[in-house]
Design a protein around this motif. Structure first.
Motif, PDB file in Angstrom:
ATOM      1  N   GLU A   9       0.848  -1.181   0.000  1.00 47.55           N
ATOM      2  CA  GLU A   9       0.000   0.000   0.000  1.00 47.55           C
ATOM      3  C   GLU A   9       0.886   1.234   0.000  1.00 47.55           C
ATOM      4  O   GLU A   9       2.092   1.140   0.232  1.00 47.55           O
ATOM      5  CB  GLU A   9      -0.949  -0.006   1.195  1.00 47.55           C
ATOM      6  CG  GLU A   9      -0.267  -0.093   2.534  1.00 47.55           C
ATOM      7  CD  GLU A   9      -1.241  -0.327   3.674  1.00 47.55           C
ATOM      8  OE1 GLU A   9      -2.239  -1.041   3.477  1.00 47.55           O
ATOM      9  OE2 GLU A   9      -0.991   0.216   4.752  1.00 47.55           O
ATOM     10  N   VAL A  10       0.286   2.377  -0.265  1.00 41.49           N
ATOM     11  CA  VAL A  10       1.031   3.630  -0.284  1.00 41.49           C
ATOM     12  C   VAL A  10       1.009   4.223   1.120  1.00 41.49           C
ATOM     13  O   VAL A  10      -0.053   4.436   1.692  1.00 41.49           O
ATOM     14  CB  VAL A  10       0.417   4.620  -1.291  1.00 41.49           C
ATOM     15  CG1 VAL A  10       1.171   5.945  -1.261  1.00 41.49           C
ATOM     16  CG2 VAL A  10       0.432   4.026  -2.686  1.00 41.49           C
ATOM     17  N   GLY A  11       2.198   4.453   1.664  1.00 42.29           N
ATOM     18  CA  GLY A  11       2.322   5.064   2.982  1.00 42.29           C
ATOM     19  C   GLY A  11       2.728   6.522   2.865  1.00 42.29           C
ATOM     20  O   GLY A  11       2.913   7.044   1.758  1.00 42.29           O
ATOM     21  N   ASN A  12       2.895   7.186   3.990  1.00 45.97           N
ATOM     22  CA  ASN A  12       3.285   8.593   3.995  1.00 45.97           C
ATOM     23  C   ASN A  12       4.646   8.830   3.361  1.00 45.97           C
ATOM     24  O   ASN A  12       4.886   9.874   2.781  1.00 45.97           O
ATOM     25  CB  ASN A  12       3.303   9.137   5.428  1.00 45.97           C
ATOM     26  CG  ASN A  12       1.917   9.222   6.016  1.00 45.97           C
ATOM     27  OD1 ASN A  12       0.926   9.311   5.293  1.00 45.97           O
ATOM     28  ND2 ASN A  12       1.837   9.187   7.334  1.00 45.97           N
ATOM     29  N   ASP A  13       5.551   7.856   3.487  1.00 51.66           N
ATOM     30  CA  ASP A  13       6.911   8.016   2.972  1.00 51.66           C
ATOM     31  C   ASP A  13       7.234   7.070   1.824  1.00 51.66           C
ATOM     32  O   ASP A  13       8.401   6.798   1.553  1.00 51.66           O
ATOM     33  CB  ASP A  13       7.909   7.810   4.106  1.00 51.66           C
ATOM     34  CG  ASP A  13       7.775   8.870   5.192  1.00 51.66           C
ATOM     35  OD1 ASP A  13       7.552  10.039   4.840  1.00 51.66           O
ATOM     36  OD2 ASP A  13       7.870   8.516   6.378  1.00 51.66           O
TER      37      ASP A  13
ATOM     38  N   GLN B  26       4.691   0.657   1.409  1.00 54.22           N
ATOM     39  CA  GLN B  26       4.831  -0.105   2.646  1.00 54.22           C
ATOM     40  C   GLN B  26       4.025  -1.380   2.547  1.00 54.22           C
ATOM     41  O   GLN B  26       3.099  -1.484   1.752  1.00 54.22           O
ATOM     42  CB  GLN B  26       4.417   0.711   3.862  1.00 54.22           C
ATOM     43  CG  GLN B  26       2.953   1.046   3.921  1.00 54.22           C
ATOM     44  CD  GLN B  26       2.626   1.917   5.122  1.00 54.22           C
ATOM     45  OE1 GLN B  26       3.431   2.743   5.539  1.00 54.22           O
ATOM     46  NE2 GLN B  26       1.450   1.729   5.688  1.00 54.22           N
TER      47      GLN B  26
END
Length: 71
Positions: free
Chosen positions: A56-60, A63
Motif C-alpha cells: 500500500e502507499v504510505g506517507n513516505d 509499505q
C-alpha cells in the motif's frame, strides 16, 4: 476487490525501532513494521526470510501490510 500479493525477502531489520525493509523481485524497498507481521513475532525475524505481503502507499512511500513469513 482482489489485491495482488507480493513476495520479497527481508534485507534490513531494526528490532529496537520496530521496523524493517523487504526487497521484492523488482528490487524496490518496501517498509514494514512490527504491527504488520501476522504469523510470527517480529523479534524472531531474520534477514533473508521470505515474506508475502500486500503493498500500500504510505506517507513516505510503499509499505507492506499483512506480512506473512514463509520459512
Amino acid at each position: 476487490m482482489h489485491t495482488e500479493v507480493s513476495r520479497g525477502r527481508i534485507h534490513q531489520l531494526l528490532h529496537t525501532a520496530d521496523y524493517g525493509h523487504s526487497t521484492p523481485l523488482d528490487e524496490r524497498e518496501i517498509y514494514f513494521n512490527r504491527n504488520s507481521i501476522l504469523n510470527m513475532d517480529f523479534d524472531d525475524l531474520v534477514i533473508g526470510d521470505m515474506v508475502r505481503f500486500h503493498e500500500e502507499v504510505g506517507n513516505d512511500g510503499p509499505q507492506a501490510s499483512t506480512v506473512k513469513v514463509e520459512r
